[in-house]
Write a protein that holds these residues in place. Structure first.
Motif, short mmCIF file in Angstrom:
data_model
loop_
_atom_site.label_atom_id
_atom_site.label_comp_id
_atom_site.label_asym_id
_atom_site.label_seq_id
_atom_site.Cartn_x
_atom_site.Cartn_y
_atom_site.Cartn_z
N GLY A 45 5.99 -29.62 -36.59
CA GLY A 45 5.40 -28.40 -36.06
C GLY A 45 4.15 -28.00 -36.81
O GLY A 45 3.15 -27.58 -36.21
N LEU A 46 4.18 -28.12 -38.15
CA LEU A 46 3.00 -27.78 -38.95
C LEU A 46 1.87 -28.77 -38.71
O LEU A 46 0.69 -28.40 -38.68
N ILE A 47 2.22 -30.06 -38.54
CA ILE A 47 1.19 -31.07 -38.26
C ILE A 47 0.48 -30.73 -36.94
O ILE A 47 -0.75 -30.77 -36.85
N ALA A 48 1.27 -30.37 -35.92
CA ALA A 48 0.68 -30.03 -34.63
C ALA A 48 -0.20 -28.78 -34.74
O ALA A 48 -1.24 -28.67 -34.08
N ALA A 49 0.23 -27.82 -35.57
CA ALA A 49 -0.58 -26.61 -35.75
C ALA A 49 -1.91 -26.93 -36.41
O ALA A 49 -2.96 -26.39 -36.03
N VAL A 50 -1.88 -27.83 -37.42
CA VAL A 50 -3.12 -28.22 -38.10
C VAL A 50 -4.05 -28.95 -37.14
O VAL A 50 -5.25 -28.64 -37.03
N VAL A 51 -3.50 -29.93 -36.42
CA VAL A 51 -4.32 -30.72 -35.49
C VAL A 51 -4.83 -29.85 -34.35
O VAL A 51 -5.99 -29.94 -33.94
N GLY A 52 -3.96 -29.00 -33.81
CA GLY A 52 -4.38 -28.13 -32.72
C GLY A 52 -5.49 -27.20 -33.14
O GLY A 52 -6.42 -26.93 -32.37
N GLY A 53 -5.41 -26.69 -34.38
CA GLY A 53 -6.45 -25.78 -34.85
C GLY A 53 -7.76 -26.49 -35.11
O GLY A 53 -8.83 -26.05 -34.64
N ILE A 54 -7.72 -27.59 -35.85
CA ILE A 54 -8.96 -28.25 -36.28
C ILE A 54 -9.56 -29.12 -35.18
O ILE A 54 -10.73 -28.99 -34.83
N VAL A 55 -8.75 -30.00 -34.59
CA VAL A 55 -9.28 -30.96 -33.62
C VAL A 55 -9.54 -30.29 -32.26
O VAL A 55 -10.66 -30.34 -31.72
N ALA A 56 -8.49 -29.66 -31.69
CA ALA A 56 -8.67 -29.01 -30.39
C ALA A 56 -9.66 -27.85 -30.49
O ALA A 56 -10.43 -27.59 -29.57
N GLY A 57 -9.64 -27.16 -31.64
CA GLY A 57 -10.57 -26.06 -31.81
C GLY A 57 -12.01 -26.52 -31.87
O GLY A 57 -12.92 -25.86 -31.35
N ALA A 58 -12.25 -27.68 -32.50
CA ALA A 58 -13.62 -28.18 -32.65
C ALA A 58 -14.12 -28.86 -31.38
O ALA A 58 -15.31 -28.77 -31.05
N ARG A 307 -14.31 -14.48 -32.63
CA ARG A 307 -15.42 -14.55 -31.67
C ARG A 307 -15.91 -15.96 -31.43
O ARG A 307 -16.67 -16.19 -30.50
N SER A 308 -15.55 -16.90 -32.28
CA SER A 308 -16.02 -18.27 -32.10
C SER A 308 -14.91 -19.23 -32.48
O SER A 308 -13.85 -18.83 -32.98
N ARG A 309 -15.17 -20.50 -32.26
CA ARG A 309 -14.17 -21.51 -32.57
C ARG A 309 -13.93 -21.64 -34.08
O ARG A 309 -12.98 -22.31 -34.49
N ALA A 310 -14.75 -20.96 -34.88
CA ALA A 310 -14.53 -21.01 -36.34
C ALA A 310 -13.18 -20.44 -36.72
O ALA A 310 -12.52 -20.94 -37.62
N SER A 311 -12.74 -19.37 -36.01
CA SER A 311 -11.44 -18.77 -36.35
C SER A 311 -10.31 -19.75 -36.04
O SER A 311 -9.34 -19.85 -36.80
N THR A 312 -10.41 -20.48 -34.93
CA THR A 312 -9.38 -21.45 -34.57
C THR A 312 -9.33 -22.59 -35.59
O THR A 312 -8.25 -22.99 -36.04
N ILE A 313 -10.50 -23.11 -35.95
CA ILE A 313 -10.55 -24.22 -36.91
C ILE A 313 -10.03 -23.77 -38.27
O ILE A 313 -9.25 -24.48 -38.92
N LEU A 314 -10.46 -22.59 -38.72
CA LEU A 314 -10.02 -22.10 -40.03
C LEU A 314 -8.52 -21.87 -40.08
O LEU A 314 -7.88 -22.11 -41.12
N HIS A 315 -7.93 -21.41 -38.98
CA HIS A 315 -6.48 -21.21 -38.99
C HIS A 315 -5.76 -22.53 -39.22
O HIS A 315 -4.75 -22.60 -39.93
#
Length: 739
Positions: A45-58, A307-315
């Protein structure tokens, strides 16, 4: 360039960094809980959260959507783990990501929006019920059964059984989640799932309760890799497509929903699907859960100011740092608390707001069938059942035909057929038409967007039989000439065609589609009627057939007396339609029209009583509250004034009438204008309206009512070229004109 970079950096620090921390605090407990419900390692679950935030967010197409493990996919992942094992499930996730990537490259993302929201909401509700039933057993100290029905059957015995300390932990978790929304605003800044798990962990530690702890030891240091699933490849391909489509649809629908919550750039659905595909490939390769856009975390991101994808990637970065550096702290969380969190989430997934939305469109059966199918049969079976019912209902709506037969006072019958005329509607169609008495005169309106051969044969055969028995049938195609084309043997297109805009009363005759009209009692016998006379009589006939039945109740009330609220004085120009530019109806305006919308001053020469009579009748008998003078651009009367009467030529009556505009001309000469006009003629047209308002005050009764506040004088100016109506103020009270 440097300034833009600095601005983006400041915006990230001010808005996106705080928002990313809020989403991080929401994501960690939810990711652990979804992994638990999926039967996967908690670290997945944590791996998916990391990948979803960084990869999908970017790489995704949305600026604020947050991706990660989704509760809606928990059931299918749990079933895949039971069938193929965890590592093979990761390979299925990887393949599903590749399918999503291809779909995004070929730009078919918008096709996913064709799925009925009732199916999606019903699926999520069914998943929520299944998760809540299974995890409730964990809260009560037992083990979940295989299937929702089995969990439901075993629940009474589980409740009656002896309970451990884990039940108290679960009750504390649910209680905190239930009351958190009612807490003060500064307290609610802490996400509810985090607060609930912290409260449960503290209670278990203070009272030294015997609970099961979350253990992530070795999860991130022991590398594992996905393996190919073993078994029937047809089933494997079906599982890959199911994960790809469900995760993709959930992500795209979440995108559409989140776009309505923020004012930033809109989502690019194809780019979003491509980003989701890459994220699922990476997550599958790292043995993480499938990734999808998640509405809870996305909403939290927007509300926290992201306001931008930065918040998704940072999470995603914060989740990674937490898992690597503070993963030991997760062992403090009781498993029963995670199970209680899932019970609460499952119950919330049955959203009554969604039921109300689909109820308004008659799609509650689709919602219920999908939900029950997911609960009783399984996720894939429930979704397919819901899609099938949605398709059946859509087909029924598309082929539904409405037949309305109404007898008229003169013995005629007026029938209207609306909808799509196919063979499915023939029984109802023939039943209604054959109920019309033989020998009657029938006006039949076809307000349809499609007609197949069976429907044409039914109408045509009925018409032949009816006319053979002495009746008459006048058929009028409101939109496309479906009946006329079929009767002439022309080729009919099999698909629906967009209906042409129906005739509107406010369109000029030249802009309307002309129809050949049969003889009518309204057309007197005459030789060589003019085109204008034909149009007038055809228009009167059109009024009798279409408009009169609609407005007859209004005119029945107006037949006894009129109560207009406005006296409307305007020009006789054919381009001015008072009811159109004022959106008024029968009985609203008492109208006076003349050349130049002129109001002769009291005692002016040449003497004219027509306008005076209308003013007296409107103010003293009808009791109007407003007198409006409406002028317009390009007025021919004002052009005649500017020419000194030259344009009036050999029209002595017009020259005499235009003398009533001399005060307007004097005001034009006496003023230089305020720059709002487009030239001398336009300025005179505007000034003329204001002067006529002043002329109205020369009548004692009008002036008295205005001074007493019983009557209001209003000036309007209609710019024909732009179709805009402007308000004009009256003349200053101190203004006088040299005469």
């Amino acid at each position: 360039m440097i300034r833009d970079t600095q601005s983006n950096a400041l915006r990230t620090l001010r808005y996106d960094v705080p928002a990313s921390l809020v989403v991080f605090l929401v994501a960690v407990p939810l990711s652990l809980g979804i992994a638990m419900a999926s039967g996967a390692p908690l670290a997945a679950g944590l791996i998916a959260a990391v990948v979803g935030g960084i990869v999908a967010g970017a790489l995704g197409g949305s600026a604020v959507q947050v991706s990660g493990p989704a509760a809606g996919l928990a059931l299918i992942v749990a079933d895949l783990v039971q069938t193929y094992g965890w590592r093979a499930t990761c390979m299925i996730t990887l393949f599903a990501g590749a399918v999503q990537l291809l779909l995004g490259i070929f730009r078919v993302a918008r096709a996913a929006l064709a799925v009925s929201p009732a199916v999606v909401h019903g699926m999520l509700a069914g998943v929520g019920v299944v998760i809540a039933l299974s995890q409730l057993h964990v809260v009560l100290g037992g083990k979940p059964q295989h299937g929702a029905i089995a969990n439901l059957i075993e629940l009474p015995a589980q409740i009656a059984d002896k309970h451990s300390h884990g039940v108290a932990v679960g009750m504390i978790t649910i209680a905190v989640l239930a009351v958190w929304s009612r807490m003060p605003r500064h307290v609610k800044a802490v996400p509810a799932p985090l607060a609930a798990l912290v409260a449960a962990a503290l209670a278990a530690w203070v009272f030294d309760w015997d609970v099961t702890r979350v253990d992530l030891s070795g999860s991130f240091t022991e590398l594992t890799f996905p393996v190919l699933p073993q078994g029937d490849w047809h089933m494997v391909v079906g599982a890959v497509l199911l994960v790809a489509l469900l995760a993709g649809v959930e992500s795209l629908l979440c995108c559409v929903a989140i776009d309505s919550l923020h004012k930033g750039p809109r989502c690019d659905l194809d780019t979003e699907l491509t980003g989701q595909g890459v994220a699922n490939m990476v997550s599958g390769a790292l043995c993480g859960l499938p990734v999808a856009g998640v509405i809870v975390r996305s909403t939290a991101n927007v509300k926290a100011g992201g306001r931008s994808r930065a918040s998704t990637i940072l999470h995603g970065v914060w989740v990674l740092l937490f898992a690597v550096g503070l993963g030991w702290s997760i062992k403090l969380i009781p498993m029963e608390a995670l199970a209680a969190l899932l019970v609460f989430i499952g119950v919330q997934m049955v959203n009554l707001g969604h039921v109300r939305k689909v109820h308004g469109h008659g799609e509650v059966p689709v919602y219920i069938l999908t939900m029950l199918g997911v609960i009783v049969l399984g996720l894939a079976e429930g979704v397919l059942a819901g899609l099938a019912l949605a398709a059946v209902l859509a087909l029924r709506r598309l082929t539904w035909v409405t037949v309305n037969v109404r007898p008229e006072d003169d013995g005629h019958y007026h029938a209207t057929i609306s909808g799509s005329l196919t063979f499915l509607g023939v029984p109802r169609l023939t039943h209604e038409l054959r109920a019309i008495p033989a020998g009657a005169s029938v006006d039949l309106d076809l307000n349809i967007d499609f007609m197949d051969n069976a429907a044409f044969e039914a109408i045509h055969n009925w018409r032949v039989d009816h006319e053979r028995l002495g009746g008459t049938v006048d058929i009028d195609d409101v939109h496309d000439e479906w009946y006329a084309m079929a009767a002439s043997g022309a080729r009919m297109f099999p698909a629906k065609t967009p209906p042409r805009a129906p005739d509107r009363w406010w369109l000029p005759w030249a802009h309307r589609r002309r129809r050949s009209q049969p003889p009518s009692a309204l057309v007197p016998e005459q030789s060589g009627p003019t085109e204008e006379e034909c149009r007038l009589t055809a228009g009167a006939r059109e009024f009798h057939r279409r408009t009169a039945p609609l407005v007859r109740p209004i005119f029945e009330g107006l037949a006894r007396r009129q109560q207009p609220s406005h006296l409307f004085i305007t020009c006789a120009d054919s381009r001015i339609v008072p009811s159109l530019i004022t959106a008024s109806g029968p009985g609203d305006l008492f109208t006076v029209r003349n050349i130049g919308n002129l109001v002769p001053r009291r005692g002016a020469e040449p003497h004219d009583d027509s306008v005076v009579a209308a003013i007296e009748y409107a103010t003293q008998v009808l009791g109007v509250r407003t007198i409006t003078v409406c002028g317009h651009s390009g007025c021919g009367a004002m052009a005649g004034l500017l020419s000194g009467g030259v344009q009036a030529g050999s029209m002595p009556g017009l020259r005499r009438w235009l003398r009533h505009g001399n005060h307007s001309l004097a005001r034009f000469i006496d003023n230089e204008g305020d720059g709002q006009d487009t030239g001398p003629l336009d300025r005179l047209c505007r000034l003329n309206v204001q002067q006529q308002l002043a002329n109205l005050r020369t009548y004692r009764r009008v002036d008295e009512q205005v001074r007493a506040g019983e009557l209001e004088l209003v000036g309007l100016y209609f710019d024909i070229g732009t179709a805009r109506v402007h308000m004009l103020p009256p003349l200053p009270a101190s203004y006088s004109v040299k005469t």
